[in-house]
Motif scaffolding. Structure first.
Motif, PDB file in Angstrom:
ATOM      1  N   ASP A  42       0.863  -1.178   0.000  1.00 30.66           N
ATOM      2  CA  ASP A  42       0.000   0.000   0.000  1.00 30.66           C
ATOM      3  C   ASP A  42       0.899   1.226   0.000  1.00 30.66           C
ATOM      4  OD1 ASP A  42      -1.747   2.092   0.522  1.00 30.66           O
ATOM      5  OD2 ASP A  42      -2.999   0.914   1.876  1.00 30.66           O
ATOM      6  N   VAL A  43       0.927   1.945  -1.115  1.00 23.31           N
ATOM      7  CA  VAL A  43       1.811   3.099  -1.252  1.00 23.31           C
ATOM      8  C   VAL A  43       1.472   4.173  -0.227  1.00 23.31           C
ATOM      9  CG1 VAL A  43       2.550   4.934  -2.826  1.00 23.31           C
ATOM     10  CG2 VAL A  43       2.220   2.617  -3.689  1.00 23.31           C
ATOM     11  N   ALA A  44       0.203   4.273   0.163  1.00 22.14           N
ATOM     12  CA  ALA A  44      -0.190   5.291   1.131  1.00 22.14           C
ATOM     13  C   ALA A  44       0.495   5.073   2.478  1.00 22.14           C
ATOM     14  CB  ALA A  44      -1.706   5.293   1.298  1.00 22.14           C
ATOM     15  N   VAL A  45       0.745   3.829   2.835  1.00 22.41           N
ATOM     16  CA  VAL A  45       1.455   3.520   4.077  1.00 22.41           C
ATOM     17  C   VAL A  45       2.872   4.077   4.014  1.00 22.41           C
ATOM     18  CG1 VAL A  45       2.332   1.659   5.549  1.00 22.41           C
ATOM     19  CG2 VAL A  45       0.078   1.452   4.482  1.00 22.41           C
ATOM     20  N   GLU A  46       3.521   3.866   2.896  1.00 24.09           N
ATOM     21  CA  GLU A  46       4.890   4.327   2.722  1.00 24.09           C
ATOM     22  C   GLU A  46       4.967   5.850   2.686  1.00 24.09           C
ATOM     23  OE1 GLU A  46       5.625   0.335   0.015  1.00 24.09           O
ATOM     24  OE2 GLU A  46       5.967   2.314  -0.865  1.00 24.09           O
ATOM     25  N   GLN A  47       4.003   6.486   2.025  1.00 27.38           N
ATOM     26  CA  GLN A  47       3.987   7.942   1.957  1.00 27.38           C
ATOM     27  C   GLN A  47       3.815   8.565   3.331  1.00 27.38           C
ATOM     28  OE1 GLN A  47       0.808   8.477  -0.895  1.00 27.38           O
ATOM     29  NE2 GLN A  47       2.213   8.513  -2.637  1.00 27.38           N
ATOM     30  N   ALA A  48       3.065   7.904   4.202  1.00 24.73           N
ATOM     31  CA  ALA A  48       2.868   8.429   5.550  1.00 24.73           C
ATOM     32  C   ALA A  48       4.140   8.395   6.375  1.00 24.73           C
ATOM     33  CB  ALA A  48       1.764   7.637   6.253  1.00 24.73           C
ATOM     34  N   LEU A  49       5.067   7.506   6.019  1.00 25.45           N
ATOM     35  CA  LEU A  49       6.308   7.350   6.779  1.00 25.45           C
ATOM     36  C   LEU A  49       7.408   8.295   6.301  1.00 25.45           C
ATOM     37  CD1 LEU A  49       6.400   3.441   6.854  1.00 25.45           C
ATOM     38  CD2 LEU A  49       5.975   4.924   8.825  1.00 25.45           C
ATOM     39  N   VAL A  50       7.428   8.567   4.996  1.00 27.87           N
ATOM     40  CA  VAL A  50       8.540   9.320   4.410  1.00 27.87           C
ATOM     41  C   VAL A  50       8.561  10.757   4.929  1.00 27.87           C
ATOM     42  CG1 VAL A  50       9.480  10.244   2.256  1.00 27.87           C
ATOM     43  CG2 VAL A  50       8.670   7.877   2.364  1.00 27.87           C
ATOM     44  N   GLY A  51       9.766  11.180   5.325  1.00 25.66           N
ATOM     45  CA  GLY A  51       9.960  12.537   5.831  1.00 25.66           C
ATOM     46  C   GLY A  51       9.698  12.688   7.313  1.00 25.66           C
ATOM     47  N   GLN A  52       9.342  11.594   7.974  1.00 26.22           N
ATOM     48  CA  GLN A  52       8.989  11.644   9.390  1.00 26.22           C
ATOM     49  C   GLN A  52      10.051  10.955  10.246  1.00 26.22           C
ATOM     50  OE1 GLN A  52       6.219  13.339  10.345  1.00 26.22           O
ATOM     51  NE2 GLN A  52       5.966  13.767   8.152  1.00 26.22           N
ATOM     52  N   PRO A  53      10.322  11.480  11.435  1.00 23.96           N
ATOM     53  CA  PRO A  53      11.182  10.751  12.374  1.00 23.96           C
ATOM     54  C   PRO A  53      10.428   9.555  12.927  1.00 23.96           C
ATOM     55  CG  PRO A  53      10.324  12.734  13.405  1.00 23.96           C
ATOM     56  CD  PRO A  53       9.887  12.783  11.972  1.00 23.96           C
ATOM     57  N   PRO A  54      11.083   8.421  13.077  1.00 22.59           N
ATOM     58  CA  PRO A  54      10.370   7.230  13.559  1.00 22.59           C
ATOM     59  C   PRO A  54       9.879   7.405  14.986  1.00 22.59           C
ATOM     60  CG  PRO A  54      12.733   6.828  13.470  1.00 22.59           C
ATOM     61  CD  PRO A  54      12.509   8.158  12.817  1.00 22.59           C
ATOM     62  N   SER A  55       8.692   6.881  15.251  1.00 28.58           N
ATOM     63  CA  SER A  55       8.115   6.926  16.594  1.00 28.58           C
ATOM     64  C   SER A  55       6.987   5.907  16.662  1.00 28.58           C
ATOM     65  CB  SER A  55       7.556   8.314  16.907  1.00 28.58           C
ATOM     66  OG  SER A  55       6.412   8.585  16.118  1.00 28.58           O
ATOM     67  N   PRO A  56       6.637   5.437  17.859  1.00 25.00           N
ATOM     68  CA  PRO A  56       5.499   4.519  17.979  1.00 25.00           C
ATOM     69  C   PRO A  56       4.213   5.104  17.406  1.00 25.00           C
ATOM     70  CG  PRO A  56       6.788   4.521  20.000  1.00 25.00           C
ATOM     71  CD  PRO A  56       7.338   5.621  19.143  1.00 25.00           C
ATOM     72  N   ALA A  57       4.008   6.412  17.582  1.00 26.42           N
ATOM     73  CA  ALA A  57       2.789   7.035  17.056  1.00 26.42           C
ATOM     74  C   ALA A  57       2.767   6.987  15.533  1.00 26.42           C
ATOM     75  CB  ALA A  57       2.694   8.478  17.534  1.00 26.42           C
ATOM     76  N   LEU A  58       3.928   7.205  14.898  1.00 23.76           N
ATOM     77  CA  LEU A  58       4.013   7.132  13.442  1.00 23.76           C
ATOM     78  C   LEU A  58       3.726   5.726  12.948  1.00 23.76           C
ATOM     79  CD1 LEU A  58       4.781   8.492  10.717  1.00 23.76           C
ATOM     80  CD2 LEU A  58       7.137   7.724  11.158  1.00 23.76           C
ATOM     81  N   PHE A  59       4.262   4.740  13.629  1.00 28.10           N
ATOM     82  CA  PHE A  59       4.050   3.346  13.220  1.00 28.10           C
ATOM     83  C   PHE A  59       2.573   2.966  13.376  1.00 28.10           C
ATOM     84  CE2 PHE A  59       8.650   2.489  14.806  1.00 28.10           C
ATOM     85  CZ  PHE A  59       9.139   3.252  13.754  1.00 28.10           C
ATOM     86  N   GLU A  60       1.929   3.473  14.411  1.00 26.42           N
ATOM     87  CA  GLU A  60       0.495   3.225  14.588  1.00 26.42           C
ATOM     88  C   GLU A  60      -0.305   3.856  13.450  1.00 26.42           C
ATOM     89  OE1 GLU A  60      -1.691   1.640  16.848  1.00 26.42           O
ATOM     90  OE2 GLU A  60       0.146   0.524  17.244  1.00 26.42           O
ATOM     91  N   ARG A  61       0.086   5.058  13.061  1.00 26.97           N
ATOM     92  CA  ARG A  61      -0.615   5.728  11.970  1.00 26.97           C
ATOM     93  C   ARG A  61      -0.458   4.949  10.666  1.00 26.97           C
ATOM     94  NH1 ARG A  61       1.072  10.321  13.083  1.00 26.97           N
ATOM     95  NH2 ARG A  61       2.652  10.806  11.495  1.00 26.97           N
TER      96      ARG A  61
END
Length: 328
Positions: free
Chosen positions: A272-291
Motif C-alpha cells: 500500500d503506497v499510502a502507508v509508505e507515503q505516511a512514513l517518508v519525511g517523518q522521524p520514527p516513533s510509535p505514534a508514526l508506526f500506529e498511523r
C-alpha cells in the motif's frame, strides 16, 4: 492422478509453441503442481517440461541490479553472494519458506505462481470458486484462520502463500516473459497479480502459454536497511500468518524512503503506497508506526477465525519498522 501427455521443451520457443491446448501446464520443479495433480485439483491434459531450459543463472544487470533466471532454485538464489550482500530481504524470505528439500527443487518462476493453501481449495468435496468458478466459497463462514483480510471479495478470501514474492514486491521486481507469438514483455510485479473480484480462478495477468523467463531486480540504494519478519504457527515449514518485507533508508534521523510488502494478509503480496507515503519525511516513533498501521488496515475485514490477523499485522509492522529505523 489422471493421465496426461508429456513433452520436454528444448528451447523457450518450443515451450510456448507446445503449449497448444487449454489444459496444458508448464512444469519445472513441480513442488506445487504435482501435489495438486495427485489430489486432482489440477488435471492438466498436457505437461510441457521446461526444466532443461537455460534459465538457471543469476546475472548482473547493466543498471546495477540482478537478472534472475526463472529456473534458479530457491536454495541457490538464497545463497547467491550478490543476493546475500545486496538483497538481504530476499535471502531471508527464501530461507523462511518451506523445507531445505523443497527449496532445492522449487524455482523462482514457480514460486511466483504457486496456488493458495486454502483448505477448501484442496478439498474436492467443498465448494471453491477458485477451483470451480461459481460453486461458492466455503471459507466464508468456514475455517478461515490462515486466510486473507485485505483485498478479498464475496467470492474468495484465499491468501497467496509465497514468502519470496513478498520480498520481491518490496524490491520492485519485474517479471520477464515470452509469449506464444514470440513477443517478450516486462510486467511489474505490482501489476502481475489480480484481485479475486468475480473471477478468483484468474490469479495473474499471464496469457495462455506465456512463459516466465526471468525476474529483474533493480538496485537498492546505498544505505538502505532491509528486513523480513515472518509470524507463523511453528518455526519451520509453515506458511505466514503475517509477514513483512521492508526496505527503509534513513537520512538525518528521518525516514527518507520506505518500501513495505506484506504476506498472509491478501490474495497477493500486499503493498500500500499510502502507508509508505505516511512514513517518508517523518522521524520514527510509535505514534508514526500506529498511523501507518491504521492506513494499512483501514479496509481489513476478518471472517471470524482470522480476525486475529488484524492486530497481529499491526504489531508485526511496528516491530519491523523499529528494527529498520533504530539508531545503529
Amino acid at each position: 492422478m489422471r493421465s496426461f501427455h508429456y513433452e520436454r521443451a528444448a528451447t523457450p520457443e518450443a515451450a510456448v509453441r507446445n503449449f497448444d491446448t487449454a489444459d496444458a501446464r508448464f512444469i519445472a520443479g513441480g513442488t506445487n503442481l504435482l501435489d495438486l495433480m495427485k489430489l486432482q485439483v489440477e488435471t492438466p491434459g498436457k505437461l510441457v517440461d521446461i526444466s532443461r531450459l537455460d534459465f538457471a543463472g543469476v546475472e548482473d544487470a547493466e543498471d546495477g541490479g540482478l537478472l534472475i533466471g526463472a529456473l534458479v532454485p530457491n536454495s541457490d538464489l538464497a545463497a547467491d553472494p550478490r543476493v546475500v550482500a545486496r538483497y538481504e530481504v530476499l535471502a531471508r524470505a527464501l530461507l523462511a519458506g518451506a523445507s531445505g528439500q523443497l527449496r532445492n527443487k522449487a524455482t523462482t518462476g514457480g514460486n511466483l505462481l504457486q496456488r493458495t493453501r486454502c483448505y477448501y481449495f484442496y478439498d474436492l468435496h467443498s465448494p471453491c470458486n477458485k477451483r470451480e468458478p461459481g460453486s461458492g466459497c466455503s471459507a466464508i463462514g468456514g475455517e478461515n484462520r490462515i486466510l486473507a483480510v485485505l483485498g478479498t471479495s464475496e467470492n474468495c478470501i484465499a491468501t497467496h502463500p509465497s514468502d519470496m514474492a513478498v520480498a520481491m514486491r518490496a524490491l520492485d521486481a519485474t517479471v520477464v516473459t515470452l509469449k506464444r507469438d514470440g513477443d517478450r514483455r516486462r510486467i511489474a510485479l505490482a501489476d502481475f497479480y489480480r484481485l479475486p473480484g468475480d473471477t478468483p480462478q484468474i490469479e495473474t495477468v499471464l496469457e495462455s502459454g506465456e512463459l516466465i523467463t526471468h525476474v529483474a531486480l533493480p538496485p537498492v540504494r546505498e544505505g538502505s536497511r532491509q528486513a523480513y519478519r515472518k509470524v507463523r504457527d511453528r518455526a519451520s515449514y509453515a506458511f505466514a500468518l503475517v509477514s513483512v518485507a521492508g526496505v527503509v533508508r534513513m537520512e538525518d534521523g528521518s525516514i527518507a524512503e520506505a518500501r513495505l510488502a506484506f504476506g498472509g494478509l491478501g490474495p497477493m503480496p500486499w503493498r500500500d503506497v499510502a502507508v509508505e507515503q505516511a512514513l517518508v519525511g517523518q522521524p520514527p516513533s510509535p505514534a508514526l508506526f500506529e498511523r501507518a498501521a491504521d492506513i494499512l488496515l483501514a479496509d481489513a475485514q476478518g471472517q471470524g477465525t482470522n480476525d486475529f490477523k488484524i492486530p497481529l499485522a499491526r504489531r508485526t509492522l511496528a516491530a519491523t519498522l523499529r528494527d529498520l529505523t533504530e539508531a545503529r
